[in-house]
Design a protein around this motif. Sequence first.
Motif, PDB file in Angstrom:
ATOM      1  N   LEU A  81       8.939   1.475  -3.073  1.00 56.42           N
ATOM      2  CA  LEU A  81       8.317   1.700  -4.370  1.00 56.42           C
ATOM      3  C   LEU A  81       7.324   0.595  -4.694  1.00 56.42           C
ATOM      4  CD1 LEU A  81       8.199   3.434  -6.934  1.00 56.42           C
ATOM      5  CD2 LEU A  81      10.026   1.990  -7.892  1.00 56.42           C
ATOM      6  N   ILE A  82       7.721  -0.649  -4.458  1.00 61.28           N
ATOM      7  CA  ILE A  82       6.885  -1.798  -4.803  1.00 61.28           C
ATOM      8  C   ILE A  82       6.530  -2.632  -3.572  1.00 61.28           C
ATOM      9  CG2 ILE A  82       6.763  -3.932  -6.145  1.00 61.28           C
ATOM     10  CD1 ILE A  82       8.591  -2.655  -8.194  1.00 61.28           C
ATOM     11  N   GLU A  83       7.474  -2.794  -2.661  1.00 59.58           N
ATOM     12  CA  GLU A  83       7.268  -3.673  -1.502  1.00 59.58           C
ATOM     13  C   GLU A  83       6.143  -3.157  -0.609  1.00 59.58           C
ATOM     14  OE1 GLU A  83       9.849  -5.365   2.327  1.00 59.58           O
ATOM     15  OE2 GLU A  83      10.751  -4.008   0.859  1.00 59.58           O
ATOM     16  N   TRP A  84       5.279  -4.065  -0.147  1.00 61.27           N
ATOM     17  CA  TRP A  84       4.202  -3.680   0.750  1.00 61.27           C
ATOM     18  C   TRP A  84       4.478  -4.165   2.162  1.00 61.27           C
ATOM     19  CZ3 TRP A  84      -0.744  -7.094  -0.413  1.00 61.27           C
ATOM     20  CH2 TRP A  84      -0.403  -8.438  -0.345  1.00 61.27           C
ATOM     21  N   ALA A  85       3.654  -3.728   3.113  1.00 65.91           N
ATOM     22  CA  ALA A  85       3.881  -4.059   4.522  1.00 65.91           C
ATOM     23  C   ALA A  85       3.426  -5.462   4.870  1.00 65.91           C
ATOM     24  CB  ALA A  85       3.153  -3.043   5.414  1.00 65.91           C
ATOM     25  N   GLY A  86       2.726  -6.112   3.975  1.00 74.79           N
ATOM     26  CA  GLY A  86       2.206  -7.452   4.229  1.00 74.79           C
ATOM     27  C   GLY A  86       0.720  -7.513   3.930  1.00 74.79           C
ATOM     28  N   PRO A  87       0.185  -8.697   3.683  1.00 74.18           N
ATOM     29  CA  PRO A  87      -1.223  -8.812   3.291  1.00 74.18           C
ATOM     30  C   PRO A  87      -2.202  -8.322   4.360  1.00 74.18           C
ATOM     31  CG  PRO A  87      -0.275 -10.978   3.761  1.00 74.18           C
ATOM     32  CD  PRO A  87       0.856 -10.012   3.741  1.00 74.18           C
ATOM     33  N   ILE A  88      -1.931  -8.646   5.624  1.00 70.30           N
ATOM     34  CA  ILE A  88      -2.860  -8.248   6.685  1.00 70.30           C
ATOM     35  C   ILE A  88      -2.866  -6.738   6.864  1.00 70.30           C
ATOM     36  CG2 ILE A  88      -3.441  -8.447   9.109  1.00 70.30           C
ATOM     37  CD1 ILE A  88      -3.961 -10.955   7.502  1.00 70.30           C
ATOM     38  N   GLN A  89      -1.671  -6.127   6.929  1.00 71.34           N
ATOM     39  CA  GLN A  89      -1.582  -4.679   7.089  1.00 71.34           C
ATOM     40  C   GLN A  89      -2.186  -3.954   5.900  1.00 71.34           C
ATOM     41  OE1 GLN A  89       0.782  -6.841   7.584  1.00 71.34           O
ATOM     42  NE2 GLN A  89       1.634  -6.530   9.645  1.00 71.34           N
ATOM     43  N   ALA A  90      -1.941  -4.475   4.695  1.00 68.96           N
ATOM     44  CA  ALA A  90      -2.487  -3.840   3.496  1.00 68.96           C
ATOM     45  C   ALA A  90      -4.010  -3.932   3.467  1.00 68.96           C
ATOM     46  CB  ALA A  90      -1.890  -4.484   2.248  1.00 68.96           C
ATOM     47  N   LEU A  91      -4.529  -5.111   3.794  1.00 71.70           N
ATOM     48  CA  LEU A  91      -5.980  -5.286   3.791  1.00 71.70           C
ATOM     49  C   LEU A  91      -6.657  -4.440   4.869  1.00 71.70           C
ATOM     50  CD1 LEU A  91      -6.428  -9.124   3.129  1.00 71.70           C
ATOM     51  CD2 LEU A  91      -7.101  -7.235   1.632  1.00 71.70           C
ATOM     52  N   SER A  92      -5.950  -4.209   5.971  1.00 74.45           N
ATOM     53  CA  SER A  92      -6.551  -3.413   7.044  1.00 74.45           C
ATOM     54  C   SER A  92      -6.741  -1.959   6.630  1.00 74.45           C
ATOM     55  CB  SER A  92      -5.672  -3.485   8.302  1.00 74.45           C
ATOM     56  OG  SER A  92      -4.426  -2.853   8.087  1.00 74.45           O
ATOM     57  N   THR A  93      -5.919  -1.480   5.691  1.00 71.06           N
ATOM     58  CA  THR A  93      -6.068  -0.102   5.207  1.00 71.06           C
ATOM     59  C   THR A  93      -6.853  -0.030   3.899  1.00 71.06           C
ATOM     60  OG1 THR A  93      -3.931  -0.259   4.060  1.00 71.06           O
ATOM     61  CG2 THR A  93      -3.929   0.668   6.279  1.00 71.06           C
ATOM     62  N   PHE A  94      -7.128  -1.162   3.297  1.00 66.96           N
ATOM     63  CA  PHE A  94      -7.885  -1.199   2.044  1.00 66.96           C
ATOM     64  C   PHE A  94      -9.253  -0.523   2.175  1.00 66.96           C
ATOM     65  CE2 PHE A  94     -10.797  -3.644  -0.816  1.00 66.96           C
ATOM     66  CZ  PHE A  94     -10.337  -3.122  -2.012  1.00 66.96           C
ATOM     67  N   PRO A  95     -10.007  -0.753   3.271  1.00 65.80           N
ATOM     68  CA  PRO A  95     -11.301  -0.076   3.409  1.00 65.80           C
ATOM     69  C   PRO A  95     -11.196   1.442   3.410  1.00 65.80           C
ATOM     70  CG  PRO A  95     -11.139  -1.901   4.958  1.00 65.80           C
ATOM     71  CD  PRO A  95      -9.774  -1.717   4.364  1.00 65.80           C
ATOM     72  N   VAL A  96     -10.077   1.981   3.911  1.00 63.98           N
ATOM     73  CA  VAL A  96      -9.899   3.436   3.933  1.00 63.98           C
ATOM     74  C   VAL A  96      -9.966   4.000   2.522  1.00 63.98           C
ATOM     75  CG1 VAL A  96      -8.287   5.306   4.475  1.00 63.98           C
ATOM     76  CG2 VAL A  96      -8.524   3.365   6.049  1.00 63.98           C
ATOM     77  N   VAL A  97      -9.326   3.311   1.585  1.00 63.52           N
ATOM     78  CA  VAL A  97      -9.307   3.758   0.192  1.00 63.52           C
ATOM     79  C   VAL A  97     -10.666   3.533  -0.459  1.00 63.52           C
ATOM     80  CG1 VAL A  97      -8.160   3.512  -2.038  1.00 63.52           C
ATOM     81  CG2 VAL A  97      -6.852   3.217   0.075  1.00 63.52           C
ATOM     82  N   VAL A  98     -11.249   2.368  -0.217  1.00 61.24           N
ATOM     83  CA  VAL A  98     -12.540   2.032  -0.841  1.00 61.24           C
ATOM     84  C   VAL A  98     -13.617   3.014  -0.414  1.00 61.24           C
ATOM     85  CG1 VAL A  98     -14.362   0.301  -0.975  1.00 61.24           C
ATOM     86  CG2 VAL A  98     -11.975  -0.404  -1.084  1.00 61.24           C
ATOM     87  N   PHE A  99     -13.723   3.268   0.891  1.00 56.97           N
ATOM     88  CA  PHE A  99     -14.802   4.111   1.399  1.00 56.97           C
ATOM     89  C   PHE A  99     -14.531   5.595   1.174  1.00 56.97           C
ATOM     90  CE2 PHE A  99     -15.320   0.482   4.637  1.00 56.97           C
ATOM     91  CZ  PHE A  99     -16.027  -0.267   3.710  1.00 56.97           C
ATOM     92  N   ALA A 100     -13.319   5.944   0.762  1.00 57.89           N
ATOM     93  CA  ALA A 100     -13.007   7.347   0.498  1.00 57.89           C
ATOM     94  C   ALA A 100     -13.772   7.884  -0.704  1.00 57.89           C
ATOM     95  CB  ALA A 100     -11.496   7.515   0.270  1.00 57.89           C
ATOM     96  N   TYR A 101     -14.295   6.991  -1.542  1.00 61.48           N
ATOM     97  CA  TYR A 101     -15.043   7.412  -2.735  1.00 61.48           C
ATOM     98  C   TYR A 101     -16.559   7.331  -2.536  1.00 61.48           C
ATOM     99  CZ  TYR A 101     -10.733   7.191  -5.527  1.00 61.48           C
ATOM    100  OH  TYR A 101      -9.482   7.402  -6.051  1.00 61.48           O
ATOM    101  N   THR A 102     -17.010   7.032  -1.341  1.00 61.36           N
ATOM    102  CA  THR A 102     -18.448   6.869  -1.124  1.00 61.36           C
ATOM    103  C   THR A 102     -19.180   8.197  -1.281  1.00 61.36           C
ATOM    104  OG1 THR A 102     -18.056   5.036   0.416  1.00 61.36           O
ATOM    105  CG2 THR A 102     -20.213   6.089   0.484  1.00 61.36           C
ATOM    106  N   CYS A 103     -20.041   8.255  -2.268  1.00 64.16           N
ATOM    107  CA  CYS A 103     -20.874   9.443  -2.508  1.00 64.16           C
ATOM    108  C   CYS A 103     -22.196   9.037  -3.141  1.00 64.16           C
ATOM    109  CB  CYS A 103     -20.151  10.428  -3.420  1.00 64.16           C
ATOM    110  SG  CYS A 103     -19.784   9.745  -5.063  1.00 64.16           S
ATOM    111  N   HIS A 104     -22.431   7.750  -3.224  1.00 56.60           N
ATOM    112  CA  HIS A 104     -23.556   7.213  -3.985  1.00 56.60           C
ATOM    113  C   HIS A 104     -24.905   7.564  -3.371  1.00 56.60           C
ATOM    114  CE1 HIS A 104     -19.942   5.037  -4.990  1.00 56.60           C
ATOM    115  NE2 HIS A 104     -20.511   4.560  -6.072  1.00 56.60           N
TER     116      HIS A 104
END
Length: 476
Positions: free
Chosen positions: A226-249
């Motif tokens: 629910l709250i616990e994450w996989a770690g900073p490196i693993q989380a940051l590695s998937t962060f671009p997936v979420v950020v770029f998922a909204y690219t429509c500019h």
Amino acid sequence: MPSTTNYSAISQTDVESYDAVTASVSIGARRRRRDSKAGHSGQATWISSVVNLLNTILGAGVLAMPHAMSQFGIVLGVLIILFSGAASGFGLYLQARCSKYVARGTASFFSLSQLTYPNAAIVFDAAIAIKCFGVAVSYLIIIGDLMPQVVRGFDSSLERFDFMLDRHFWITVFMLVVIPLSFLRRLDSLKYTSFIALVSIGYLILIVVGHYLIGDTLADRGEIHLIEWAGPIQALSTFPVVVFAYTCHQNMFAIVNEIEDNSHKSTLSVVLGSICSAAGVYVLVAITGYLSFGDHLGGNIIAQYASSLATTIGCAAIVVLVVFSYPLQIHPCRGSIDNILKWRPRRVHSPAIPGRTAEMSDIKFAVISTILIVATYIVAMSVSNLSTVLAYVGSTGSTAISFILPGIFYWKISNPDSDNRYLLKIHDDEDDIEANLQDETLSQKLLRQAALGLACYGVFVMITCLSLNIFYNAKH
């Protein structure tokens, strides 16, 4: 464009010449305001604008949302998805605001760069062209990878025909579909294909939510956090997936140019409608997909389900989605290449007076479109894995057009010390215009600061993503 506060740095003759230019810009801007209804007017409806923008946002990236949530945990994952949507939405909002500084129907990254950083315009358009070209190629590769699976799923007896399992054959076949769509001049002409693509997204959502409600994946489900994450490196590695998922500019200015009602309220509602819809889809798929498989998730949620007719149709739906999304990448890529070809360096003290640029001739339109289509086809036929290239293109091009450019454009163009303020076309009444040229209000100051903050956020995202690609993803 030079500020009037810099008069001491140039001669008196230059001052008088510059004053004359400023006056002509002001008069020309007012004339364009009076003639806007008689001149260029958009024909796109609010619904078609939202559909096209939403289809540009929603792509195959929606299938990677459950895996991204598995790295963040449910609470942080939802917050990241919503925050990323808000940041992208703010970039779209700033683009709509910036479009008020140029003539109706001429808003583009190129026209705004002429008012802000004219000699860097070619760099901006090159970033957009490379990004859109790379994404278009990735869509063709997805078609080549998925169609053999679709063939096997529908009728395994077709495997005896080698060409039915050949990725090159299917890329060639679907090029016959995307070619005529890629030669349409107006983005609004793609509203029907965009609607079909969104229906495909709807089917994929039904698959993910349906399997969760049935519960047929729970036997092999991993842990749920629910709250616990996989770690900073693993989380940051998937962060671009979420950020770029909204690219429509890359298509926002086309939306603003073509929409029938380009008022502030109308364009803001288009942004809110598309971003909120996309965020809702991402959160729904991320939560239900994650709850179905827990930590046992790969990058494509559809590939997790057992082979069946429903999942085969789901793979076919992905193909339909990317086929009708391909022209949405060719459209801005073609415009950026045209701008690159028209670009000329400008002298430092030469004032930029934006006006209506000449529309691309039919021959030039056909030549650029043909070159792009042939080039994407050749690359897709030659390369089967563009993940590394797209990772770098996304880290640079997507970040630039989503956050950095909208932020610095608005911060620069809305500077109260700049004569760009004479170009502002927010009000039709001249008295209101003159009142708007007075001292900057608190809300305007805050908006300019927020725009600069968005640009800084874009730089942070770019550095983070590039660092991960170089030092982390390269080792995995």
